[in-house]
Scaffold this active site. Structure first.
Site, PDB file in Angstrom:
ATOM      1  N   CYS A  59       0.823  -1.211   0.000  1.00 46.82           N
ATOM      2  CA  CYS A  59       0.000   0.000   0.000  1.00 46.82           C
ATOM      3  C   CYS A  59       0.857   1.261   0.000  1.00 46.82           C
ATOM      4  O   CYS A  59       0.385   2.334  -0.390  1.00 46.82           O
ATOM      5  CB  CYS A  59      -0.927   0.009   1.213  1.00 46.82           C
ATOM      6  SG  CYS A  59      -0.077  -0.105   2.800  1.00 46.82           S
ATOM      7  N   THR A 107       7.742  -4.370  10.977  1.00 44.85           N
ATOM      8  CA  THR A 107       8.152  -5.703  10.538  1.00 44.85           C
ATOM      9  C   THR A 107       7.316  -6.257   9.390  1.00 44.85           C
ATOM     10  O   THR A 107       7.704  -7.246   8.772  1.00 44.85           O
ATOM     11  CB  THR A 107       8.076  -6.695  11.715  1.00 44.85           C
ATOM     12  OG1 THR A 107       6.740  -6.677  12.253  1.00 44.85           O
ATOM     13  CG2 THR A 107       9.045  -6.296  12.818  1.00 44.85           C
TER      14      THR A 107
END
Length: 445
Positions: free
Chosen positions: A50, A115
């Site tokens: 995204c 992460t």
């Protein structure tokens, strides 16, 4: 061969532009193959999230490789090449390798040290592997980058500190209660911050969550979206009596939780521990509330103070990780340089072994009465002579891996010993030709 990375990210393009150049999940595999068919591209990996769309490639030439990647992106998304150039960053050589390490470790993310990108990079690499668009260079580089990122996160705990207000709210609750799984949480409000808080509570293992809002329909919509409970704001007093954690984020202009309300709640709770977290501006919880020693209250300033402190810790951890990347780049370059040497050494050894075998065949013809033991002794000694003769040339060949003119000198080395080693470039080109030939035979034009 040259490594190229072209990145469209949150620094180079706003969200509207990033949406235009995001690969659809069901088209990403075919896109890998489409790029692989492009002239000059020997290996490629495509990352699409995204917040970024990135193409990593091994190309035979820098300028042509860069152009064909930009043209590929332009054609894929119905844009002009110049538009792609304007919204992207280009990294070549060591800078491209560094960029891959930084992205994988979360150092280039909007949320520093997150992460999720590590898993996304790993998935992108695995897809490219499965589609056959990676080779010797990227198989090694991406495994190295993924291993490095895992180790860096473990050693620095960079992702452990909350850097968003909603996440910090849940972290504060953890500091009070420890394990949150058995706790009951009430979220007052149904906006974006409330939803983020809800997601973080779910992530902490809480499944007993009630969403309360002035407009019951909005509370219902949010609760059903995430499979939790909801209630009307008129039930808030009753809910507070049984709540362990309360996170409030509404747009109300007056206090939603008043002193009078909390006096009644505290009388019924019998001093059970409780956390009140107010992330609204203006505040939802009356700061004049007189709390007993088992009730912990925090407002947006408390949370921002925690977030700011955590950001400083994350930045320090990020700096520590970044300091390790040059060593990783050197390790990668040493490995790449040895790629050119290893085939030469292999070709030299193979030629020497052929000579030794020819010699043994000649001895067998001229001395047919040799015993098996005598033959083994002669074979052992001829191999020993060859190994001693090869020792210095092989040492010299290995030293060429660190020479800036290694290609020319390795070519001279091969001419001197009359050997021909297959270069990594030739192997990559042959692999690509086989892949494309098979694809065309199967009808995938």
């Amino acid at each position: 061969m040259h490594i190229i990375a072209i990145s469209i990210n949150h620094r180079t393009a706003d969200v509207a532009l990033r949406e235009k150049v995001a690969f659809k999940a069901d088209a990403i595999r075919e896109s890998h193959l489409d790029l692989f068919e492009t002239k000059s591209i020997l290996e490629n990996v495509i990352l699409s999230t995204c917040n970024r769309t990135e193409v990593y490639a091994v190309a035979d030439q820098i300028h042509t490789g860069r152009y064909y990647i930009q043209r590929f992106l332009a054609r894929k998304f119905g844009l002009e090449v110049d538009e792609i150039k304007e919204m992207s960053e280009v990294f070549v050589g060591d800078e491209a390798v560094e960029h891959i390490f930084r992205v994988t470790a979360g150092l280039d993310s909007i949320v520093l040290g997150e992460t999720q990108i590590l898993g996304q990079m790993r998935d992108a690499f695995f897809i490219a592997q499965e589609e056959g668009t990676t080779g010797t260079i990227f198989n090694h580089l991406f495994k190295q980058a993924i291993t490095f990122a895992k180790r860096a996160h473990h050693e620095t705990d960079i992702a452990d500190n909350a850097v968003s207000v909603s996440y910090a709210a849940v972290e504060l609750a953890k500091k009070v209660f420890g394990n949150l799984k058995s706790k009951h949480a009430v979220i007052v409000g149904a906006g974006e911050m409330s939803e983020l808080s809800l997601l973080n509570l779910l992530g902490a293992g809480i499944d007993n969550i009630t969403v309360v809002n002035r407009t019951k329909e909005r509370a219902q919509q949010l609760a059903e979206k995430h499979q939790t409970q909801y209630a009307d704001l008129s039930n808030l007093n009753e809910l507070l009596v049984n709540a362990d954690i309360v996170i409030s984020s509404t747009s109300a202009q007056n206090y939603v939780i008043t002193q009078e309300m909390m006096n009644n709640v505290l009388d019924q709770r019998r001093h059970e521990p409780m956390v009140l977290i107010d992330i609204a501006v203006p505040r939802d919880i009356d700061p004049a509330i007189e709390l007993d020693m088992n009730v912990f209250s925090y407002d947006i300033d408390d949370l921002k103070g925690l977030v700011d402190a955590n950001l400083r810790e994350r930045q320090a951890a990020a700096d520590q990780i970044a300091e390790q990347i040059p060593a990783e780049i050197n390790e990668h370059n040493d490995w790449v340089n040895m790629l050119g040497v290893v085939p030469v050494i292999r070709a030299l050894r193979e030629k020497a072994m052929h000579i030794q075998q020819d010699t043994m065949d000649s001895i067998d013809r001229k001395l047919p009465d040799l015993s098996e033991r005598e033959r083994k002794v002669i074979s052992k000694h001829t191999k020993s002579i060859i190994n001693q003769m090869l020792k210095d040339p092989i040492k010299q060949a290995k030293e060429l891996s660190n020479d800036k003119n290694s290609s020319e000198k390795l070519e001279l080395f091969q001419n001197i010993f009359d050997i021909e080693a297959e270069s990594e470039y030739k192997k990559s080109l042959a692999k690509k030709e086989r892949k494309l030939s098979a694809r065309h035979i199967l009808g995938f034009e």
